[in-house]
Design an enzyme around this catalytic site. Structure first.
Site, short mmCIF file in Angstrom:
data_model
loop_
_atom_site.label_atom_id
_atom_site.label_comp_id
_atom_site.label_asym_id
_atom_site.label_seq_id
_atom_site.Cartn_x
_atom_site.Cartn_y
_atom_site.Cartn_z
N ASP A 479 8.69 13.89 56.51
CA ASP A 479 8.50 12.44 56.68
C ASP A 479 7.05 12.11 57.02
O ASP A 479 6.25 13.00 57.38
CB ASP A 479 9.44 11.96 57.80
CG ASP A 479 9.87 10.51 57.62
OD1 ASP A 479 9.20 9.77 56.89
OD2 ASP A 479 10.87 10.11 58.25
N ASP A 549 14.37 3.46 53.01
CA ASP A 549 15.23 3.45 54.20
C ASP A 549 16.32 2.41 54.08
O ASP A 549 17.21 2.33 54.93
CB ASP A 549 14.39 3.15 55.45
CG ASP A 549 13.76 4.40 56.02
OD1 ASP A 549 14.01 5.49 55.46
OD2 ASP A 549 13.03 4.31 57.03
C1 GLA Z 1 11.85 7.36 58.74
C2 GLA Z 1 12.71 7.87 57.63
C3 GLA Z 1 14.16 7.81 58.01
C4 GLA Z 1 14.39 8.59 59.27
C5 GLA Z 1 13.46 8.13 60.37
C6 GLA Z 1 13.50 9.06 61.55
O1 GLA Z 1 12.04 6.00 58.94
O2 GLA Z 1 12.45 7.18 56.44
O3 GLA Z 1 14.98 8.26 56.98
O4 GLA Z 1 14.18 9.96 58.99
O5 GLA Z 1 12.11 8.08 59.93
O6 GLA Z 1 12.63 8.69 62.54
#
Ligand code: GLA
Length: 785
Positions: A479, A549
């Site tokens: 990420d 997301d």
């Molecule tokens: C980001 C990612 C999510 C999740 C969060 C965790 O927003 O896109 O899928 O993994 O971080 O903090």
């Protein structure tokens, strides 16, 4: 195939396209043609396409007395430079030691090579077939600078890649203000530029902008390729559609600040550039150093966007994605994030994992919150050791437990970042991108590690290697949750601060390269707050990326459909999550959530322990169904059919097995339109001569959908939202409609389509009526007989 005509004209041909340019007597490269395949190119063609210049054109600049008819301002070129009369946006901009910004690059030589040479620092396409690499070398007339233009011809996929390099053969240091990757000069201005812009959880909104006059720029300045503007764009003739029209697809193999610009000049010509965003960029090129620009990807279709997308899909699957996972079916995963966020412990996770196994999940992914003292997003990034309060037996034990259950084990990391509240930051405050003694602006309470520094990259390689070896890890979600601000590296001298953004990306590629080579069996999934770094650079290392997301299926239908213009379904993932959805609070059925997520790499991201027995059974059936057809969904030919029919907003997709033996259809209604009973589904991509059976994937309807209408059909009265209604709904399910045909030709399925069972319009319901209301979807299965 690359052919040379008269030592002056270069023809680059793929299966269905030809790209043509010519070396003018002045030494400039005139772009002649990029369009449908020309069966043979002779010097006559070149003559026919070339611009006819006979005398001075108004008050333009004449390039030189020796070439009185060369006016660079309105000549379609392969490369534009500053200072000799070409006033369009330049491909290259160099500042010499004496301050001059004028460049005069002229043809020196052309070489056709058997192979694509691997770049030192940047990822690129691979797997080029023989003699398909053309290098044109241009030489600056004022300084000893060489500019190489590279062309890579992928015949089968109908793609041509371009990149460029500047080599400083002189003894002076020059400053590079920009070096683009590709330029495409078109002779008219009838085009529409399609871009895909957005933000967090709202990626890939499509915009069509007419290119009539002036400049239109798509770019990112976030330090990433960004959700604000994806580097994939299309330039199409007006009225282009899915199956008709002339269009170009352009992408960049790069994960940092990018720039796609189309300019219509005073002569009605369209000038397109793509490359690293010149904003904030400046590179000091010492004597005998080389700067290489990322590779750009170009395709052309004269049959509309569907074919353009098929070219891009095949190219990405074959020449971008690499490694063990290239063509391997991707596992169905369960991700812990939306199930627990930071609030979990070993017991909760294991009970979720057990449920996951029961429904057929193949990979259990432990998301954020497993390390340091991380109970929220304010601390611990950088401290990649297990949070022993949450996982008292450690990561190895937990991973082994997952393996014992019969699933693979995956883990979330965010290696590029650090929280100030972390041991790493306390020990190495100088390892971040920050301006010393100046207040720093943070994003998600975190800072970026300074990946322009080799020692930081070395540290991350070591820490991540130790982590990946410490437990049975099969999958990594990588990420990156903030964008770059305070772009400054204390390790670089003042004159090199314009290099920070690009050096960060180079450091990232170095790290990704080292780790993916060391751990080839791990399936890496890219992520950056969803789709904030969804690009071909990442896909050269990681075979898949978390698209957004936003897991709401109605938003996702749009996001996924728009990714599909430039990227195949095998590179983006989609998860079935809870309803109401966490990002939009919209309520949708489990069926719709699955139907949308199935047109991607399927995963689940919700607390399965909260689902009813019936819902769990439905999930189990969904996963069984997906596994049966995932090769088609992940590797098949994907087609969009329509977005709008009358006033209805409807999505319609078809995914066809490569051998056309089977296809999956999909339709989704966003908002129901009153009294519209007749809907048609049209397949695409089938073999017109083959016969196929056609049926919808069966489903059941919940009686609660009818609310108090149910009372008009039964002898007792059931109050809406009552316990009685809930209990009744568990036992009484209505069979959904059946659309079934034993044998229809591919031609009828594609050209006539199926008039589906009548939709519910408020005047009656029976087993032949389709409940196709707000947010309803259907899956159709077509099998060759
Ligand atoms: C980001 C990612 C999510 C999740 C969060 C965790 O927003 O896109 O899928 O993994 O971080 O903090």
């Amino acid at each position: 195939m690359i052919t040379t005509i008269n030592e002056r004209v270069y023809a680059l041909s793929t299966k269905t396209t030809t790209y043509l340019f010519e070396v003018l007597p002045s030494g400039h490269l005139e772009h002649l043609y990029y369009g449908p395949l020309l069966p043979q190119v002779t010097s006559d063609e070149a003559l026919a396409f070339a611009q006819k210049r006979a005398c001075e054109c108004g008050n333009t600049i004449i390039y030189s007395d020796d070439d009185p008819d060369v006016m660079l301002e309105n000549t379609p070129l392969e490369m534009s430079a500053e200072g000799k009369g070409d006033i369009r946006e330049p491909f290259i901009e160099v500042i010499h030691e004496n301050g001059s910004r004028t460049s005069d690059f002229l043809f020196q030589k052309a070489e056709i090579l058997a192979k694509k040479d691997p770049y030192d620092t940047l990822p690129g396409s691979y797997g080029l077939a023989g003699n398909n690499h053309l290098v044109i070398t241009l030489k600056d007339q004022q300084a000893d600078l060489r500019l190489e233009l590279h062309y890579y011809v992928y015949e089968d996929e109908d793609v041509i890649c371009r990149s460029s390099r500047l080599i400083n053969d002189s003894d002076e240091t020059v400053t590079l203000n920009r070096l683009m990757s590709t330029q495409l000069d078109l002779t008219n201005n009838d085009y529409v530029m399609t871009s895909f812009t957005g933000s967090w959880s709202n990626e890939m909104n499509r915009h069509d902008t007419s290119l009539l006059a002036g400049k239109h720029e798509i770019s990112s300045f976030t330090g990433t390729s960004s959700s604000r503007a994806n580097p994939f764009v299309m330039i199409s003739e007006k009225n282009t559609s899915e199956d008709y029209g002339s269009c170009y697809g352009m992408n960049l193999i790069y994960s940092g600040n990018h720039y796609e610009m189309a300019e219509v000049n005073a002569y009605g010509q369209t000038h397109f550039l793509s490359g690293i965003n010149p904003r904030g960029f400046q590179w000091v090129l010492e004597p005998h150093e080389t700067f290489e620009a990322p590779e750009a990807v170009m395709t052309y279709s004269h049959e509309g966007w569907s074919v353009l997308s098929l070219h891009m899909h095949a190219f990405i699957r074959e020449h971008i994605v690499r490694g063990e996972w290239k063509h391997k079916p991707r596992p169905v995963l369960l991700n812990s994030w939306e199930a627990y966020y930071f609030q979990f412990n070993e017991h909760k996770l294991l009970s979720l994992a057990k449920k996951a196994k029961q429904v057929g999940i193949e990979l259990f992914v432990l998301d954020d919150g497993w390390f340091g003292h991380r109970d929220d997003d304010t601390s611990s990034l950088g401290d990649w050791f297990v949070n022993s309060k949450k996982l008292p037996h450690g990561l190895k034990y937990f991973g082994e437990k997952i393996h014992e259950l019969g699933m693979d084990f995956g883990l979330w990391i965010e290696p590029e970042m650090v929280n100030v509240k972390s041991t790493l930051y306390q020990e190495h405050p100088d390892w971040t991108l920050a301006i010393p003694h100046t207040p720093h602006s943070e994003g998600r309470h975190q800072r970026l590690l300074d990946l322009t520094r080799k020692d930081v990259v070395d540290h991350l390689e070591k820490v991540m290697s130790d982590l990946f070896s410490s437990a049975p890890i099969d999958y990594i979600k990588w990420d990156m949750n903030r964008i770059i601000s305070d772009a400054f590296s204390p390790s670089l001298e003042a004159s090199r601060q314009g290099e920070v953004f690009h050096r960060y990306v180079l450091g990232l590629y170095d790290l990704m390269h080292r780790l993916t080579v060391k751990f080839p069996h791990i399936l890496f999934e890219g992520c950056a707050a969803g789709g904030n770094r969804f690009d071909l650079g990442i896909l050269c290392f990681f075979p898949q990326i978390w698209a957004s997301d936003n897991t709401d299926p109605i938003c996702r239908a749009q996001i996924q459909e728009n990714y599909s213009y430039g990227y195949p379904l095998s590179v983006f993932s989609a998860h079935v999550s809870a309803s109401p959805n966490h990002q939009t609070l919209r309520q949708t059925s489990l069926k719709t959530r699955f139907d949308v997520a199935t047109f991607a790499i399927l995963g689940y991201e919700l607390n399965l322990n909260d689902l009813s027995k019936n819902a769990l059974e439905e999930v189990k059936q969904q996963i069984t169904w997906y596994k049966q057809y995932r090769t088609i969904l992940q590797e098949g030919h994907f087609y969009r059919t329509m977005q709008k029919q009358n006033d209805r907003q409807e999505y319609s997709w078809t995914c066809v097995a490569q051998d056309q033996s089977c296809a999956i259809g999909f339709t989704l209604q966003t908002l129901v339109h009153p009294h519209q009973p007749f809907h048609t589904y049209k397949a695409r991509g089938l073999d017109p001569m083959k016969c196929y059976s056609f049926q919808n994937v069966s489903h059941k309807e919940d009686i609660r959908r009818f609310g108090d209408l149910i009372n008009s059909q039964i002898p007792i009265h059931i109050k809406p939202d009552s316990l009685t209604q809930k209990v009744a709904s568990q036992f009484v399910k209505l069979e959904g409609e059946k659309d079934y045909y034993a044998s229809l030709s591919g031609a009828s399925l594609m050209y006539g389509g199926i008039c589906l069972k009548t939709s519910y319009t408020g005047t009656g319901y029976n087993e032949n009526v389709r409940l196709y209301q707000d947010f309803d979807s259907r899956l159709y299965l077509m099998k060759a007989l």
